[in-house]
Enzyme design. Structure first.
Site, short mmCIF file in Angstrom:
data_model
loop_
_atom_site.label_atom_id
_atom_site.label_comp_id
_atom_site.label_asym_id
_atom_site.label_seq_id
_atom_site.Cartn_x
_atom_site.Cartn_y
_atom_site.Cartn_z
N HIS A 92 0.84 -1.20 0.00
CA HIS A 92 0.00 0.00 0.00
C HIS A 92 0.88 1.25 0.00
O HIS A 92 2.08 1.19 0.26
CB HIS A 92 -0.99 0.01 1.18
CG HIS A 92 -0.39 0.15 2.54
ND1 HIS A 92 -1.14 0.31 3.69
CD2 HIS A 92 0.90 0.17 2.96
CE1 HIS A 92 -0.34 0.40 4.74
NE2 HIS A 92 0.90 0.32 4.33
N CYS A 125 5.91 6.30 4.45
CA CYS A 125 4.77 5.50 3.96
C CYS A 125 4.05 6.21 2.81
O CYS A 125 3.17 5.64 2.18
CB CYS A 125 3.78 5.22 5.09
SG CYS A 125 4.53 4.23 6.38
N HIS A 150 4.94 0.24 -0.28
CA HIS A 150 5.73 -0.74 0.47
C HIS A 150 4.79 -1.86 0.89
O HIS A 150 3.57 -1.72 0.82
CB HIS A 150 6.37 -0.08 1.71
CG HIS A 150 5.37 0.46 2.66
ND1 HIS A 150 4.80 1.71 2.52
CD2 HIS A 150 4.77 -0.10 3.75
CE1 HIS A 150 3.92 1.90 3.49
NE2 HIS A 150 3.88 0.83 4.25
N HIS A 186 3.51 -5.31 3.43
CA HIS A 186 3.41 -5.86 4.79
C HIS A 186 2.99 -7.31 4.71
O HIS A 186 2.24 -7.69 3.82
CB HIS A 186 2.34 -5.13 5.61
CG HIS A 186 2.68 -3.72 5.95
ND1 HIS A 186 3.60 -3.39 6.90
CD2 HIS A 186 2.21 -2.56 5.44
CE1 HIS A 186 3.69 -2.07 6.99
NE2 HIS A 186 2.86 -1.54 6.11
N ASP A 232 -5.11 -10.59 -0.72
CA ASP A 232 -3.78 -11.17 -0.60
C ASP A 232 -2.97 -10.97 -1.89
O ASP A 232 -3.48 -11.16 -2.99
CB ASP A 232 -3.90 -12.67 -0.28
CG ASP A 232 -2.55 -13.30 0.09
OD1 ASP A 232 -1.75 -12.62 0.77
OD2 ASP A 232 -2.30 -14.44 -0.30
N HIS A 233 -1.71 -10.57 -1.73
CA HIS A 233 -0.82 -10.30 -2.87
C HIS A 233 -1.41 -9.29 -3.83
O HIS A 233 -1.39 -9.46 -5.05
CB HIS A 233 -0.42 -11.60 -3.58
CG HIS A 233 0.58 -12.39 -2.80
ND1 HIS A 233 0.24 -13.14 -1.68
CD2 HIS A 233 1.92 -12.49 -2.92
CE1 HIS A 233 1.33 -13.68 -1.18
NE2 HIS A 233 2.37 -13.29 -1.89
N GLU A 251 0.26 -5.44 11.82
CA GLU A 251 0.89 -4.90 10.61
C GLU A 251 2.40 -5.14 10.64
O GLU A 251 3.02 -5.45 9.64
CB GLU A 251 0.58 -3.41 10.54
CG GLU A 251 1.09 -2.71 9.31
CD GLU A 251 0.93 -1.22 9.45
OE1 GLU A 251 0.22 -0.62 8.64
OE2 GLU A 251 1.52 -0.63 10.39
#
Ligand code: NI
Length: 136
Positions: A16, A35, A41, A43, A81-82, A125
């Site tokens: 994100h 950020c 970046h 997580h 996801d991904h 996170e």
């Protein structure tokens, strides 16, 4: 009847970029720091779900683990996801902070849970940050 709770954890990897259209570029940088980097970046989130409710006298369960897995897989992991969270329609007008991701996961799961009550969704996170969302 006494309430019992069942909790389960899922891994969700996503990227994100924290950027708010309501703020100037300068304010965005000041608010989100690194950020706000245009490249984003990633997580490895740990999504924890807690379901509470009476224990079914036939199955001895609050909710079947396989049912919950299927639900989380279909409505949360398949979707997020991904992925880059910023590209999800949900985050077109909403900053994809983990607070907002937590709210989104809670909302999606609550509306599809077949039995029991969704007590909270907690998302870790990083090793040091976690966010938690309860029902209204
Ligand atoms: Ni982040």
């Amino acid at each position: 009847m006494q309430t019992a709770y069942f909790g389960r954890r899922y891994l969700l990897s996503a990227s994100h970029r924290l950027h708010s259209d309501a703020l100037s570029d300068e304010s965005n940088r000041a608010t989100y720091g690194k950020c706000n980097n245009p490249h984003g970046h990633g997580h490895n989130y740990v999504v924890e779900v807690l379901v509470g409710g009476p224990v079914d006298s036939d199955t001895g369960m609050v909710i079947n683990l396989a049912t919950l897995d299927e639900l989380v897989q279909t409505s949360v992991l398949k979707r997020f996801d991904h992925t880059n969270l910023n590209y999800d329609p949900l985050f077109v007008n909403q900053v994809p902070t983990t607070e907002n991701l937590c709210r989104a996961v809670f909302k999606v799961l609550k509306s599809t849970l077949p039995s029991g009550r969704l007590e909270y969704v907690r998302i870790e996170e990083t090793e040091n940050n976690f966010f938690q969302c309860y029902g209204d």
